[in-house]
Write an enzyme that holds these catalytic residues in place. Sequence first.
Site, PDB file in Angstrom:
ATOM      1  N   ASP A  86      34.512  22.053  22.484  1.00  0.00           N
ATOM      2  CA  ASP A  86      35.537  22.101  21.434  1.00  0.00           C
ATOM      3  C   ASP A  86      35.374  21.068  20.328  1.00  0.00           C
ATOM      4  O   ASP A  86      36.090  21.124  19.316  1.00  0.00           O
ATOM      5  CB  ASP A  86      36.942  21.991  22.067  1.00  0.00           C
ATOM      6  CG  ASP A  86      37.112  20.750  22.947  1.00  0.00           C
ATOM      7  OD1 ASP A  86      36.497  19.708  22.654  1.00  0.00           O
ATOM      8  OD2 ASP A  86      37.879  20.833  23.933  1.00  0.00           O
TER       9      ASP A  86
ATOM     10  N   HIS B  41      27.085  21.684  27.149  1.00  0.00           N
ATOM     11  CA  HIS B  41      27.271  23.134  27.042  1.00  0.00           C
ATOM     12  C   HIS B  41      27.356  23.611  25.589  1.00  0.00           C
ATOM     13  O   HIS B  41      27.836  24.710  25.330  1.00  0.00           O
ATOM     14  CB  HIS B  41      28.524  23.568  27.818  1.00  0.00           C
ATOM     15  CG  HIS B  41      28.382  23.377  29.298  1.00  0.00           C
ATOM     16  ND1 HIS B  41      29.444  23.443  30.174  1.00  0.00           N
ATOM     17  CD2 HIS B  41      27.304  23.120  30.067  1.00  0.00           C
ATOM     18  CE1 HIS B  41      29.017  23.234  31.425  1.00  0.00           C
ATOM     19  NE2 HIS B  41      27.722  23.024  31.375  1.00  0.00           N
TER      20      HIS B  41
ATOM     21  N   SER C 142      36.589  20.255  37.291  1.00  0.00           N
ATOM     22  CA  SER C 142      36.662  20.629  38.700  1.00  0.00           C
ATOM     23  C   SER C 142      35.355  20.279  39.409  1.00  0.00           C
ATOM     24  O   SER C 142      35.264  20.397  40.622  1.00  0.00           O
ATOM     25  CB  SER C 142      36.958  22.127  38.827  1.00  0.00           C
ATOM     26  OG  SER C 142      36.038  22.846  38.047  1.00  0.00           O
TER      27      SER C 142
ATOM     28  N   ASN D   4      42.140  13.257  37.514  1.00  0.00           N
ATOM     29  CA  ASN D   4      42.540  14.661  37.572  1.00  0.00           C
ATOM     30  C   ASN D   4      43.978  14.701  38.099  1.00  0.00           C
ATOM     31  O   ASN D   4      44.347  13.847  38.901  1.00  0.00           O
ATOM     32  CB  ASN D   4      41.593  15.413  38.537  1.00  0.00           C
ATOM     33  CG  ASN D   4      41.573  16.911  38.296  1.00  0.00           C
ATOM     34  OD1 ASN D   4      42.570  17.594  38.485  1.00  0.00           O
ATOM     35  ND2 ASN D   4      40.429  17.424  37.884  1.00  0.00           N
TER      36      ASN D   4
HETATM   37  P1  NAD Z   1      37.631  23.745  34.907  1.00  0.00           P
HETATM   38  O1  NAD Z   1      38.504  24.689  34.124  1.00  0.00           O
HETATM   39  O2  NAD Z   1      36.818  24.265  36.016  1.00  0.00           O
HETATM   40  O3  NAD Z   1      38.515  22.565  35.505  1.00  0.00           O
HETATM   41  C1  NAD Z   1      39.469  21.887  34.729  1.00  0.00           C
HETATM   42  C2  NAD Z   1      39.933  20.697  35.533  1.00  0.00           C
HETATM   43  O4  NAD Z   1      40.819  19.957  34.724  1.00  0.00           O
HETATM   44  C3  NAD Z   1      40.673  21.064  36.824  1.00  0.00           C
HETATM   45  O5  NAD Z   1      40.142  20.295  37.897  1.00  0.00           O
HETATM   46  C4  NAD Z   1      42.123  20.669  36.522  1.00  0.00           C
HETATM   47  O6  NAD Z   1      42.806  20.216  37.682  1.00  0.00           O
HETATM   48  C5  NAD Z   1      41.914  19.551  35.518  1.00  0.00           C
HETATM   49  N1  NAD Z   1      43.024  19.312  34.606  1.00  0.00           N
HETATM   50  C6  NAD Z   1      43.978  20.187  34.169  1.00  0.00           C
HETATM   51  N2  NAD Z   1      44.823  19.557  33.330  1.00  0.00           N
HETATM   52  C7  NAD Z   1      44.397  18.280  33.220  1.00  0.00           C
HETATM   53  C8  NAD Z   1      44.860  17.141  32.502  1.00  0.00           C
HETATM   54  N3  NAD Z   1      45.927  17.179  31.705  1.00  0.00           N
HETATM   55  N4  NAD Z   1      44.174  15.976  32.641  1.00  0.00           N
HETATM   56  C9  NAD Z   1      43.079  15.904  33.455  1.00  0.00           C
HETATM   57  N5  NAD Z   1      42.600  16.941  34.161  1.00  0.00           N
HETATM   58  C10 NAD Z   1      43.254  18.119  34.042  1.00  0.00           C
HETATM   59  O7  NAD Z   1      36.773  22.996  33.794  1.00  0.00           O
HETATM   60  P2  NAD Z   1      35.312  22.439  33.828  1.00  0.00           P
HETATM   61  O8  NAD Z   1      35.095  21.677  35.090  1.00  0.00           O
HETATM   62  O9  NAD Z   1      35.123  21.770  32.524  1.00  0.00           O
HETATM   63  O10 NAD Z   1      34.382  23.734  33.898  1.00  0.00           O
HETATM   64  C11 NAD Z   1      34.634  24.899  33.176  1.00  0.00           C
HETATM   65  C12 NAD Z   1      33.584  25.292  32.142  1.00  0.00           C
HETATM   66  O11 NAD Z   1      34.270  25.923  31.060  1.00  0.00           O
HETATM   67  C13 NAD Z   1      32.825  24.147  31.532  1.00  0.00           C
HETATM   68  O12 NAD Z   1      31.517  24.518  31.569  1.00  0.00           O
HETATM   69  C14 NAD Z   1      33.290  24.059  30.062  1.00  0.00           C
HETATM   70  O13 NAD Z   1      32.157  24.051  29.217  1.00  0.00           O
HETATM   71  C15 NAD Z   1      33.974  25.344  29.793  1.00  0.00           C
HETATM   72  N6  NAD Z   1      35.238  25.206  29.026  1.00  0.00           N
HETATM   73  C16 NAD Z   1      35.369  24.340  27.982  1.00  0.00           C
HETATM   74  C17 NAD Z   1      36.579  24.214  27.304  1.00  0.00           C
HETATM   75  C18 NAD Z   1      36.694  23.255  26.153  1.00  0.00           C
HETATM   76  O14 NAD Z   1      35.718  23.021  25.458  1.00  0.00           O
HETATM   77  N7  NAD Z   1      37.877  22.679  25.923  1.00  0.00           N
HETATM   78  C19 NAD Z   1      37.670  24.981  27.694  1.00  0.00           C
HETATM   79  C20 NAD Z   1      37.489  25.879  28.740  1.00  0.00           C
HETATM   80  C21 NAD Z   1      36.284  25.983  29.417  1.00  0.00           C
END
Ligand code: NAD
Length: 254
Positions: free
Chosen positions: A105, A120, A190, A214
Amino acid sequence: MITTVEAVAELLAQAERVAVLTGAGVSAESGIPTFRDAMTGMWSRFDPAELASPEGFARQPAMVWNWYAERRAHVTKAKPNPAHLALAEIERRVDRFTLITQNVDGLHQAAGSGRVIELHGNIRRVKCSLDGQVKEEWAADGEVPPRCPDCGGHLRPDVVWFGELLPARAFQEAGAASVDCDLFLSIGTSNLVEPAASLPWTAHRHGATVIVVNPTDEGQRRGPGIQYLLGNSGEILAQLVSAAWRKTSEAAHP
Ligand code: NAD
């Protein structure tokens, strides 16, 4: 083991080499949905593999382009939250600091982080699906998806899709920082998506203290020696920065 802001602040104030890995959770407080959460409305009928794979793009390029265009519009309106701002502040305070993100993002850069290793890619950029040239700008008023002005290939988002390799240099730099740090913070991820998920374990194997930030320790890969700081990253990181450097100034001016 569950730890506290005060204990981690102490480690942060003393650490000489800090590496941080962030995931989608770090942007949750900026209103950016996780991949799964973004699949609502008309998108709920699509398979994620169709929206985020080279094969899906080859089959339905306009549909995939439109899905990313919608997410890009959302992301460009979003603002960095206190977690992004705290990480930019830590970069200014720690000599050897490496920020590694799985996010696409661009909010770390928007918060002022100078050097971000993007594992990514970044949804704000595109690249040609044929010649691989990355573009920051492109004409958005014609064919969908737009064509590469150089070779005529379809432009696609500059993100890593299912089945694709991570950018080699970025992953190599992330691995080196994980090997060579005293403190490793894994924030809002995660820790399930490989190969990024292995970075905290690499750091741990090489002697770093590893802290997972987390709201929950459920669903996380577990292991001996990993410490959990439970809470939302915006709140926790702001507290961490203020506690870490309050301690330093108290030590300098007792
Ligand atoms: P994930 O969605 O698998 O996990 C998100 C984690 O964040 C969870 O463990 C959750 O408990 C935690 N979480 C939720 N709210 C939170 C908060 N306020 N503070 C701290 N932690 C919080 O995400 P991931 O592990 O990044 O893997 C998913 C894939 O999707 C990645 O490869 C990523 O590139 C992509 N992705 C990116 C974005 C982005 O750029 N913002 C958004 C969605 C997915």
